[in-house]
Design a protein around this motif. Structure first.
Motif, PDB file in Angstrom:
ATOM      1  N   TRP A 116     -25.978   7.606  73.391  1.00  0.00           N
ATOM      2  CA  TRP A 116     -27.004   7.062  74.286  1.00  0.00           C
ATOM      3  C   TRP A 116     -27.680   5.867  73.609  1.00  0.00           C
ATOM      4  O   TRP A 116     -27.815   4.799  74.208  1.00  0.00           O
ATOM      5  CB  TRP A 116     -28.047   8.139  74.633  1.00  0.00           C
ATOM      6  N   ILE A 181     -33.287  -2.864  70.331  1.00  0.00           N
ATOM      7  CA  ILE A 181     -34.229  -2.216  71.244  1.00  0.00           C
ATOM      8  C   ILE A 181     -35.647  -2.775  71.069  1.00  0.00           C
ATOM      9  O   ILE A 181     -36.471  -2.718  71.964  1.00  0.00           O
ATOM     10  CB  ILE A 181     -34.151  -0.674  71.067  1.00  0.00           C
ATOM     11  N   TRP A 191     -44.617   2.559  69.795  1.00  0.00           N
ATOM     12  CA  TRP A 191     -43.763   3.056  68.714  1.00  0.00           C
ATOM     13  C   TRP A 191     -44.565   3.861  67.704  1.00  0.00           C
ATOM     14  O   TRP A 191     -44.122   4.892  67.215  1.00  0.00           O
ATOM     15  CB  TRP A 191     -43.005   1.901  68.031  1.00  0.00           C
ATOM     16  N   ALA A 194     -45.227   7.161  69.250  1.00  0.00           N
ATOM     17  CA  ALA A 194     -44.017   7.986  69.221  1.00  0.00           C
ATOM     18  C   ALA A 194     -43.800   8.572  67.830  1.00  0.00           C
ATOM     19  O   ALA A 194     -43.481   9.760  67.682  1.00  0.00           O
ATOM     20  CB  ALA A 194     -42.809   7.162  69.654  1.00  0.00           C
ATOM     21  N   ALA A 198     -44.033  12.496  67.007  1.00  0.00           N
ATOM     22  CA  ALA A 198     -42.818  13.168  66.532  1.00  0.00           C
ATOM     23  C   ALA A 198     -43.047  13.859  65.200  1.00  0.00           C
ATOM     24  O   ALA A 198     -42.594  14.990  64.981  1.00  0.00           O
ATOM     25  CB  ALA A 198     -41.681  12.157  66.422  1.00  0.00           C
TER      26      ALA A 198
ATOM     27  N   PRO B  55     -36.406   3.995  75.642  1.00  0.00           N
ATOM     28  CA  PRO B  55     -35.457   3.894  74.525  1.00  0.00           C
ATOM     29  C   PRO B  55     -36.125   3.722  73.162  1.00  0.00           C
ATOM     30  O   PRO B  55     -35.794   4.438  72.214  1.00  0.00           O
ATOM     31  CB  PRO B  55     -34.618   2.669  74.897  1.00  0.00           C
ATOM     32  N   GLY B  56     -37.091   2.821  73.074  1.00  0.00           N
ATOM     33  CA  GLY B  56     -37.763   2.604  71.791  1.00  0.00           C
ATOM     34  C   GLY B  56     -38.502   3.839  71.328  1.00  0.00           C
ATOM     35  O   GLY B  56     -38.403   4.246  70.166  1.00  0.00           O
ATOM     36  N   ALA B  57     -39.233   4.467  72.265  1.00  0.00           N
ATOM     37  CA  ALA B  57     -40.036   5.630  71.891  1.00  0.00           C
ATOM     38  C   ALA B  57     -39.147   6.787  71.439  1.00  0.00           C
ATOM     39  O   ALA B  57     -39.444   7.458  70.441  1.00  0.00           O
ATOM     40  CB  ALA B  57     -40.909   6.055  73.076  1.00  0.00           C
ATOM     41  N   VAL B  58     -38.030   7.012  72.162  1.00  0.00           N
ATOM     42  CA  VAL B  58     -37.132   8.109  71.785  1.00  0.00           C
ATOM     43  C   VAL B  58     -36.458   7.814  70.440  1.00  0.00           C
ATOM     44  O   VAL B  58     -36.357   8.686  69.573  1.00  0.00           O
ATOM     45  CB  VAL B  58     -36.076   8.359  72.891  1.00  0.00           C
ATOM     46  N   LEU B  59     -36.030   6.570  70.258  1.00  0.00           N
ATOM     47  CA  LEU B  59     -35.396   6.197  68.997  1.00  0.00           C
ATOM     48  C   LEU B  59     -36.342   6.424  67.816  1.00  0.00           C
ATOM     49  O   LEU B  59     -35.969   7.023  66.797  1.00  0.00           O
ATOM     50  CB  LEU B  59     -34.978   4.724  69.072  1.00  0.00           C
ATOM     51  N   VAL B  60     -37.581   5.974  67.965  1.00  0.00           N
ATOM     52  CA  VAL B  60     -38.571   6.166  66.901  1.00  0.00           C
ATOM     53  C   VAL B  60     -38.853   7.650  66.696  1.00  0.00           C
ATOM     54  O   VAL B  60     -38.971   8.130  65.562  1.00  0.00           O
ATOM     55  CB  VAL B  60     -39.869   5.402  67.245  1.00  0.00           C
ATOM     56  N   ALA B  61     -38.913   8.406  67.808  1.00  0.00           N
ATOM     57  CA  ALA B  61     -39.200   9.842  67.699  1.00  0.00           C
ATOM     58  C   ALA B  61     -38.058  10.592  67.009  1.00  0.00           C
ATOM     59  O   ALA B  61     -38.286  11.583  66.315  1.00  0.00           O
ATOM     60  CB  ALA B  61     -39.455  10.437  69.084  1.00  0.00           C
TER      61      ALA B  61
END
Lengths: 228, 109
Positions: A116, A181, A191, A194, A198, B55-61
Motif C-alpha cells: 500500500w 508522500i 505527522w 500521528a 502511535a 498516507p502520511g499519517a499512517v506511514l508515520v504511525a
C-alpha cells in the motif's frame, strides 16, 4: 488523475517489491516456526498464511491458539490488529474508483502495509497503473506462504536473519516512502500528531493499535487544517 | 536431520479451519471495507483533505514506535536511507546501504 490496470503494471509491482519480499520471507519462516511450536499442523499453518496473509494478526493470535480455540476472541483480535487497513483502503478511493468491481475486490485481497505504502508513493509521483498493488501483493503472498511452509517444516533450525539486518529492511523500505508522500510543511502538525499518537498507543494499548490510533489522529488533524 | 524432517503434518482440525476462515473473512473485510465505505461519504472539503492526509499519517504511525524503540545504530541506518532518498538516490540503493550500514555496525561492535 487517470487510472489504468495492465499486466505490465502487475509485473512492475512485483519488480518494485522483491527486496521487501525477501524480508517478508524470513518473517514468514519465523511465523511458521512459532505456529509449529503452538501445535498448529503444517497444513493449518500454510492455509492460514494463504487465507489470512497478514503477519501481525497471525502472530497476535498465536497465544490464543489452544484447545478449545476461542473463536470470538480470535476474530476480534484479528479485527483489532488489521483495522488499520481500513484507513489504507479509504485512501485509495480516488485511484481505484474507476475500476471494475471484480478488479477492485481481487486487488484489495493483496493489500498489505508495505505494498500500500509503495503504491501510494508511486501514485504521488504520477503513477496511473493500479495493478501495481495487486502485482506486488501477489509476490508478497507467494513468498509469505512459501516461507511459512518452510518455517514450519524446518522448525527451530531456521537461520537468524538478524545478523544480516533483515529486521531493518522493512522499516528502511517504509522510510523511502517518506519523500514522495511528504508534500510540505503543512504536514508537520499532522505527522507530529500521528507520531505521538502511535508511540503512546504502542506503549499503552496492546494489540498493534498504534497504526490506527496514530493514523486517525494525524489524518484528522490534516483534514482540519485549511488551505493545504 | 532425521527422516521426519520431511514428514509434514497434514492433519486439519475442523475448529482450526473455522478459526482460519473467520480470520480470513475479518481480514478481507478490513482490506476492502475502507475503500467500499467511502462510497457513502461525500467528497470535497474536509473529506478530501482528510483522505489526502491519511498516507502520511499512517506511514508515520507505522514507523514512529519502531524508531522510538530501536537502538541508535538502527536509527543511524534508517537515517542513511532517509538521507539518500531525500537527495534522490535510487530507492534500492538507499535501502541496501542503510541496511548494510546496520549489518556492518553489528559485525564490528
Amino acid at each position: 488523475m487517470e487510472t489504468t490496470f495492465t499486466t505490465a503494471g502487475l509485473r512492475r509491482g512485483m519488480s518494485l517489491i522483491w527486496h521487501v519480499a525477501i524480508s517478508g520471507f524470513f518473517f514468514a519462516i519465523a511465523v511458521g516456526v512459532v505456529a509449529r511450536d503452538v501445535g498448529m499442523s503444517w497444513l493449518e499453518a500454510v492455509v492460514m498464511s494463504g487465507v489470512v496473509f497478514a503477519g501481525a494478526s497471525q502472530v497476535a493470535i498465536i497465544d490464543l491458539w489452544q484447545s478449545p480455540l476461542p473463536l470470538l476472541v480470535i476474530a476480534l483480535t484479528t479485527l483489532g490488529v488489521n483495522s488499520r487497513m481500513l484507513l489504507m483502503g479509504a485512501s485509495m478511493r480516488e485511484w481505484f474508483r474507476p475500476l471494475k468491481r471484480r478488479t477492485v475486490w481481487a486487488s484489495f485481497f493483496f493489500l498489505t502495509d508495505i505494498n500500500w505504502a509503495m503504491a501510494i508513493a508511486e501514485r504521488r509521483k504520477g503513477e496511473t497503473d493500479a495493478a501495481l498493488l495487486m502485482g506486488s501483493g501477489m509476490l508478497l503472498w507467494a513468498t509469505w506462504v512459501t516461507g511459512t511452509a518452510i518455517g514450519h517444516a524446518v522448525g527451530g533450525a531456521a537461520l537468524d536473519p538478524k545478523a544480516l539486518a533483515f529486521d531493518v529492511l522493512v522499516p528502511a523500505f517504509f522510510v523511502i516512502m517518506i519523500k514522495p508522500i511528504w508534500t510540505g510543511r503543512k504536514q508537520l502538525l499532522p505527522w507530529a500528531t500521528a507520531a505521538a499518537g502511535a508511540i503512546l498507543a504502542d506503549a499503552f494499548i496492546p494489540g498493534n493499535a498504534h497504526v490506527i490510533v496514530g493514523g486517525i489522529a494525524g489524518s484528522l488533524v490534516g483534514g482540519l487544517l485549511r488551505d493545504r | 536431520m532425521t527422516a521426519d524432517f520431511l514428514a509434514l503434518d497434514m492433519s486439519f482440525d475442523t475448529t482450526a479451519l473455522i478459526a482460519i476462515l473467520l480470520m480470513g473473512a475479518v481480514t478481507y473485510f478490513t482490506r476492502l471495507g475502507g475503500f467500499l465505505m467511502m462510497r457513502w461519504i461525500p467528497e470535497g472539503g474536509f473529506v478530501s483533505r482528510w483522505l489526502s492526509a491519511i498516507p502520511g499519517a499512517v506511514l508515520v504511525a507505522i514507523l514512529a514506535p519502531t524508531v522510538w524503540n530501536i537502538g541508535w545504530m538502527e536509527r543511524a541506518g534508517l537515517l542513511v536511507t532517509l538521507a539518500l532518498s531525500a537527495i534522490g538516490a535510487n530507492s534500492l540503493v538507499a535501502v541496501v546501504l542503510g541496511t548494510a550500514a546496520v549489518a556492518a555496525g553489528r559485525a564490528l561492535l
